[in-house]
Enzyme design. Structure first.
Site, PDB file in Angstrom:
ATOM      1  N   ARG A 245       0.830  -1.211   0.000  1.00 51.52           N
ATOM      2  CA  ARG A 245       0.000   0.000   0.000  1.00 51.52           C
ATOM      3  C   ARG A 245       0.863   1.260   0.000  1.00 51.52           C
ATOM      4  O   ARG A 245       0.552   2.245  -0.696  1.00 51.52           O
ATOM      5  CB  ARG A 245      -0.930  -0.038   1.207  1.00 51.52           C
ATOM      6  CG  ARG A 245      -1.996  -1.110   1.084  1.00 51.52           C
ATOM      7  CD  ARG A 245      -2.672  -1.431   2.402  1.00 51.52           C
ATOM      8  NE  ARG A 245      -3.718  -2.442   2.193  1.00 51.52           N
ATOM      9  CZ  ARG A 245      -4.315  -3.115   3.177  1.00 51.52           C
ATOM     10  NH1 ARG A 245      -3.976  -2.890   4.433  1.00 51.52           N
ATOM     11  NH2 ARG A 245      -5.235  -4.013   2.897  1.00 51.52           N
TER      12      ARG A 245
ATOM     13  N   ARG B 116       2.481   1.689  -3.447  1.00 50.15           N
ATOM     14  CA  ARG B 116       1.487   2.160  -4.420  1.00 50.15           C
ATOM     15  C   ARG B 116       1.323   3.678  -4.317  1.00 50.15           C
ATOM     16  O   ARG B 116       1.273   4.390  -5.333  1.00 50.15           O
ATOM     17  CB  ARG B 116       0.161   1.456  -4.189  1.00 50.15           C
ATOM     18  CG  ARG B 116      -0.888   1.743  -5.261  1.00 50.15           C
ATOM     19  CD  ARG B 116      -2.187   1.021  -4.952  1.00 50.15           C
ATOM     20  NE  ARG B 116      -1.982  -0.412  -4.845  1.00 50.15           N
ATOM     21  CZ  ARG B 116      -2.342  -1.158  -3.794  1.00 50.15           C
ATOM     22  NH1 ARG B 116      -2.911  -0.589  -2.751  1.00 50.15           N
ATOM     23  NH2 ARG B 116      -2.119  -2.458  -3.793  1.00 50.15           N
TER      24      ARG B 116
ATOM     25  N   ARG C 210       7.774  -7.600  -6.325  1.00 56.33           N
ATOM     26  CA  ARG C 210       6.692  -8.574  -6.193  1.00 56.33           C
ATOM     27  C   ARG C 210       6.700  -9.056  -4.756  1.00 56.33           C
ATOM     28  O   ARG C 210       7.296 -10.079  -4.416  1.00 56.33           O
ATOM     29  CB  ARG C 210       6.885  -9.732  -7.181  1.00 56.33           C
ATOM     30  CG  ARG C 210       6.811  -9.340  -8.647  1.00 56.33           C
ATOM     31  CD  ARG C 210       5.422  -8.839  -9.027  1.00 56.33           C
ATOM     32  NE  ARG C 210       5.350  -8.444 -10.437  1.00 56.33           N
ATOM     33  CZ  ARG C 210       5.501  -7.203 -10.863  1.00 56.33           C
ATOM     34  NH1 ARG C 210       5.760  -6.224  -9.978  1.00 56.33           N
ATOM     35  NH2 ARG C 210       5.416  -6.912 -12.148  1.00 56.33           N
TER      36      ARG C 210
ATOM     37  N   SER D 104      11.177  31.446   9.771  1.00 57.85           N
ATOM     38  CA  SER D 104      12.218  31.261  10.778  1.00 57.85           C
ATOM     39  C   SER D 104      11.708  31.791  12.110  1.00 57.85           C
ATOM     40  O   SER D 104      11.000  32.803  12.158  1.00 57.85           O
ATOM     41  CB  SER D 104      13.494  32.009  10.376  1.00 57.85           C
ATOM     42  OG  SER D 104      14.385  32.122  11.465  1.00 57.85           O
TER      43      SER D 104
ATOM     44  N   LYS E 224      13.635  35.769   6.613  1.00 61.58           N
ATOM     45  CA  LYS E 224      14.084  34.579   5.886  1.00 61.58           C
ATOM     46  C   LYS E 224      12.911  33.823   5.265  1.00 61.58           C
ATOM     47  O   LYS E 224      11.814  33.775   5.814  1.00 61.58           O
ATOM     48  CB  LYS E 224      14.841  33.621   6.821  1.00 61.58           C
ATOM     49  CG  LYS E 224      16.206  34.127   7.247  1.00 61.58           C
ATOM     50  CD  LYS E 224      16.985  33.029   7.949  1.00 61.58           C
ATOM     51  CE  LYS E 224      17.392  31.947   6.974  1.00 61.58           C
ATOM     52  NZ  LYS E 224      18.116  30.841   7.645  1.00 61.58           N
TER      53      LYS E 224
ATOM     54  N   ASN F  88      13.069  30.184   4.155  1.00 56.96           N
ATOM     55  CA  ASN F  88      13.850  28.956   4.050  1.00 56.96           C
ATOM     56  C   ASN F  88      13.216  27.958   3.079  1.00 56.96           C
ATOM     57  O   ASN F  88      11.987  27.876   2.983  1.00 56.96           O
ATOM     58  CB  ASN F  88      13.978  28.299   5.428  1.00 56.96           C
ATOM     59  CG  ASN F  88      14.767  29.153   6.402  1.00 56.96           C
ATOM     60  OD1 ASN F  88      15.761  29.755   6.045  1.00 56.96           O
ATOM     61  ND2 ASN F  88      14.309  29.213   7.647  1.00 56.96           N
TER      62      ASN F  88
ATOM     63  N   ARG G  63      14.396 -19.442  12.517  1.00 56.16           N
ATOM     64  CA  ARG G  63      13.749 -18.287  13.144  1.00 56.16           C
ATOM     65  C   ARG G  63      14.814 -17.434  13.790  1.00 56.16           C
ATOM     66  O   ARG G  63      15.457 -17.861  14.747  1.00 56.16           O
ATOM     67  CB  ARG G  63      12.718 -18.703  14.192  1.00 56.16           C
ATOM     68  CG  ARG G  63      11.940 -17.533  14.811  1.00 56.16           C
ATOM     69  CD  ARG G  63      10.772 -17.077  13.929  1.00 56.16           C
ATOM     70  NE  ARG G  63       9.704 -18.066  13.982  1.00 56.16           N
ATOM     71  CZ  ARG G  63       9.319 -18.805  12.930  1.00 56.16           C
ATOM     72  NH1 ARG G  63       9.934 -18.659  11.759  1.00 56.16           N
ATOM     73  NH2 ARG G  63       8.349 -19.685  13.026  1.00 56.16           N
TER      74      ARG G  63
END
Length: 419
Positions: free
Chosen positions: A118, A121, A182, A275, A281, A283, A312
């Site tokens: 998900r 995507r 995949r 800022s 400023k 930024n 495991r």
């Protein structure tokens, strides 16, 4: 327990990546894995259809507290154990059929791949939006002259169109790599032999293998050839693809930070970039956020798929969970933020041209070496004049762009060939 709202990672705060990778989303994915397993077993007549339906309904409606589940997970080193207990209590008539033949890693790994699917995507969708904007920038500024910079210094002339096309090329490769993933479901039972399934009502090994296929279909993931609980290449490949995507997003962000400097002024963000101390400023806040993610994701990806013991891993598997989520949500947040950045980017061609002419023609020194002998060239470059004493047509940066336009066309053609 306080929730993590992204206070220290604002690049993903409030984005789709935050929702897709939240505690609640992971918990929901684990319940979806349990429900998919029950449905798959019912399709192969390993459990009653009524029991599978009850588990499916209950898993969809069950509301659990992730913080409480996390605390109870300390006793088993993973959250699936308390989750299965809660699920079984919620379906008393079908409790013996819930989680049948599975182990905790089957559920958590499958849930991780579901969350990752998900997130990927969404990332691919944002990359596509970014690339559309970059395509337009590359076309519009195909001939917009600017100074290329190497090691922080002006080098030779280039075009902003080629710079944008270069950003596009990196994202094309990143998107292709994400699309090639995949991501597989995981189902192997206690140690990867599917023995409990094969033993169920004398189902046998063929049915056990079929269950893996049907489970993958039910959960919407790829069917693995064998259980991959101890072979983690699927996770490492995912991490590598995310790291590559983050780097590709970080390239335009880094360039924009430098191009937006007060003394350079070649581009500007749409963000206010305020800022706390200096009200004058502006930024490049969006670029900073994207760059911060690009610097972090490769480090998280290094933790993924570490070598574990036997069937495991004792710690290596558990160590993947948080870095995988951080890699997903940082990359997802960076992609969504970069889409906003590129869509609102302001470009100043006049400033680019002025900066390219700052050195009085020295930007084309490489070109001059093809027209002047070495001694004369050395003398010309050593002059203290602000502008080199040479004809304007020889010093024009627009006349020394090489194959810049053709390279732009080539990258745009590659972009248009991809769906």
């Amino acid at each position: 327990m306080s929730s993590d709202g992204g206070l220290l990672a604002p690049v993903w705060a409030g984005t789709r990546a935050e929702e897709i990778t939240s505690d609640a989303a992971w918990l929901r994915a684990m319940l979806e894995a349990e429900a998919a397993l029950a449905r798959a077993q019912a399709r192969l007549e390993l459990i009653p259809a009524e029991a599978a339906a009850a588990i499916d309904r209950t898993a969809a409606a069950l509301v659990l507290d992730p913080a409480d589940l996390a605390r109870r997970a300390r006793q088993s080193a993973n959250p699936v154990v308390p989750l299965v207990s809660d699920l079984r209590r919620a379906v008393p008539g079908a409790a013996s059929y819930a989680h049948l033949g599975a182990t905790s890693q089957d559920i958590l790994d499958s849930a991780a791949m579901l969350v990752a699917t998900r997130a990927v995507r969404a990332i691919v969708g944002d990359l596509s939006a970014i690339m559309r904007e970059l395509c337009e920038l590359a076309e519009r500024h195909r001939g917009t002259v600017m100074a290329a910079r190497t090691l922080g210094q002006q080098a030779v002339p280039t075009t902003f169109g080629l710079k944008a096309a270069g950003w596009l090329a990196g994202l094309l490769r990143a998107r292709a790599r994400l699309r090639e993933l995949r991501l597989p479901a995981q189902l192997g039972g206690a140690a990867g032999t599917l023995a409990a399934v094969a033993e169920r009502a004398q189902a046998g090994p063929v049915t056990a293998l079929m269950l893996v296929e049907v489970f993958a279909e039910e959960i919407g993931l790829a069917a693995p050839a064998i259980p991959w609980h101890a072979e983690r290449s699927a996770v490492t490949e995912l991490g590598a693809a995310l790291a590559g995507t983050a780097r590709a997003l970080g390239k335009p962000a880094t360039d924009i930070v430098l191009m937006a400097q007060t003394e350079v002024g070649e581009v500007a963000e749409s963000s206010t970039g305020g800022s706390s101390a200096m009200p004058q400023k502006r930024n490049p806040a969006l670029s900073v956020l994207v760059r911060s993610a690009a610097l972090q994701v490769p480090a998280y990806a290094q933790v993924l798929g570490q070598v574990g013991e036997h069937e495991r891993a004792a710690g290596a598997w558990q160590a993947e969970w948080l870095p995988l989520r951080e890699a997903l949500r940082l990359t997802g947040g960076a992609a969504e933020t970069a889409a906003e950045l590129v869509a609102g980017l302001r470009v100043f061609p006049d400033r680019m041209r002025a900066n390219a002419e700052l050195t009085g023609g020295r930007l084309v020194a490489e070109r001059l070496s093809a027209h002047l002998d070495p001694r004369t060239l050395k003398q010309v470059l050593a002059t203290e004049d602000s502008r080199l004493p040479l004809p304007d047509e020889l010093l024009d940066p627009e006349a020394y762009l090489g194959a810049a336009a053709e390279l732009v066309d080539r990258i745009l053609a590659t972009y248009r060939e991809q769906p």
